[in-house]
Motif scaffolding. Structure first.
Motif, PDB file in Angstrom:
ATOM      1  N   GLU A 139       0.834  -1.204   0.000  1.00  0.00           N
ATOM      2  CA  GLU A 139       0.000   0.000   0.000  1.00  0.00           C
ATOM      3  C   GLU A 139       0.869   1.254   0.000  1.00  0.00           C
ATOM      4  N   ALA A 140       1.924   1.254   0.803  1.00  0.00           N
ATOM      5  CA  ALA A 140       2.823   2.407   0.839  1.00  0.00           C
ATOM      6  C   ALA A 140       3.473   2.621  -0.527  1.00  0.00           C
ATOM      7  N   ASP A 141       3.906   1.519  -1.162  1.00  0.00           N
ATOM      8  CA  ASP A 141       4.489   1.631  -2.503  1.00  0.00           C
ATOM      9  C   ASP A 141       3.513   2.254  -3.493  1.00  0.00           C
ATOM     10  N   GLU A 142       2.260   1.807  -3.443  1.00  0.00           N
ATOM     11  CA  GLU A 142       1.237   2.350  -4.351  1.00  0.00           C
ATOM     12  C   GLU A 142       1.049   3.846  -4.126  1.00  0.00           C
ATOM     13  N   LEU A 143       0.975   4.241  -2.855  1.00  0.00           N
ATOM     14  CA  LEU A 143       0.772   5.659  -2.546  1.00  0.00           C
ATOM     15  C   LEU A 143       1.983   6.500  -2.954  1.00  0.00           C
ATOM     16  N   LEU A 144       3.174   5.947  -2.767  1.00  0.00           N
ATOM     17  CA  LEU A 144       4.383   6.680  -3.174  1.00  0.00           C
ATOM     18  C   LEU A 144       4.430   6.880  -4.687  1.00  0.00           C
ATOM     19  N   LYS A 145       3.954   5.902  -5.438  1.00  0.00           N
ATOM     20  CA  LYS A 145       3.967   5.997  -6.907  1.00  0.00           C
ATOM     21  C   LYS A 145       2.993   7.062  -7.413  1.00  0.00           C
ATOM     22  N   THR A 146       1.933   7.317  -6.655  1.00  0.00           N
ATOM     23  CA  THR A 146       0.932   8.290  -7.107  1.00  0.00           C
ATOM     24  C   THR A 146       1.285   9.717  -6.731  1.00  0.00           C
ATOM     25  N   GLN A 147       2.322   9.885  -5.963  1.00  0.00           N
ATOM     26  CA  GLN A 147       2.693  11.246  -5.529  1.00  0.00           C
ATOM     27  C   GLN A 147       3.711  11.864  -6.436  1.00  0.00           C
TER      28      GLN A 147
END
Length: 147
Positions: A139-147
């Motif tokens: 989940e953290a990886d996904e959120l980091l990719k969207t920023q």
């Protein structure tokens, strides 16, 4: 950072599985060993358990920022329990008759059963915690990719 964290908990879980299998082999082998050899093996296992408990105490103190309070409390409680069991065992080694020896064996059997049940639950909790950690890193990886 996240990939190594995911693999780190997975590797630790695999190591736990290997250690449980190793313990199983040692216990099975002990059934066919002489009493003196079983006692030496038990002494080594107690020393290893005590060393692990000490390491857990140190880790609980050092890593409190990334471990929930309930896990820290559990680690401390388990460490205290192991210390008490070892002290009780030292005192009970002075069996003077067959009845006392049988009672000591029954107590040791009960302690072993309780420890096995506790370990079984701990392995299930460890599996859940590892999967939760992997999911959280994803989940953290996904959120980091969207920023």
């Amino acid at each position: 950072m996240s990939v190594s964290s995911k693999s780190s908990v997975s590797e630790k879980f695999a190591k736990l599985s290997e250690r449980a299998a190793e313990a199983g082999r040692r216990v099975a082998a002990a059934q066919n060993e002489a009493k003196a050899e079983v006692e030496r093996s038990a002494q080594k296992a107690r020393a290893a358990a005590q060393a692990h408990a000490e390491k857990q105490r140190e880790n609980a103190s050092a890593g409190q920022a990334h471990v929930s309070a309930s896990w820290n409390d559990l680690q401390k409680s388990w460490s205290e329990h192991i210390t008490k069991m070892h002290e009780d065992l030292r005192f009970s080694k002075a069996a003077f008759d067959a009845t006392t020896a049988v009672n000591r064996a029954e107590d040791a059997d009960g302690d072993a059963t309780a420890a096995i049940e506790y370990a079984y639950g701990a392995i299930e909790e460890a599996e859940s915690a590892v999967l939760d950690a992997i999911s959280a890193w994803m989940e953290a990886d996904e959120l980091l990719k969207t920023q």
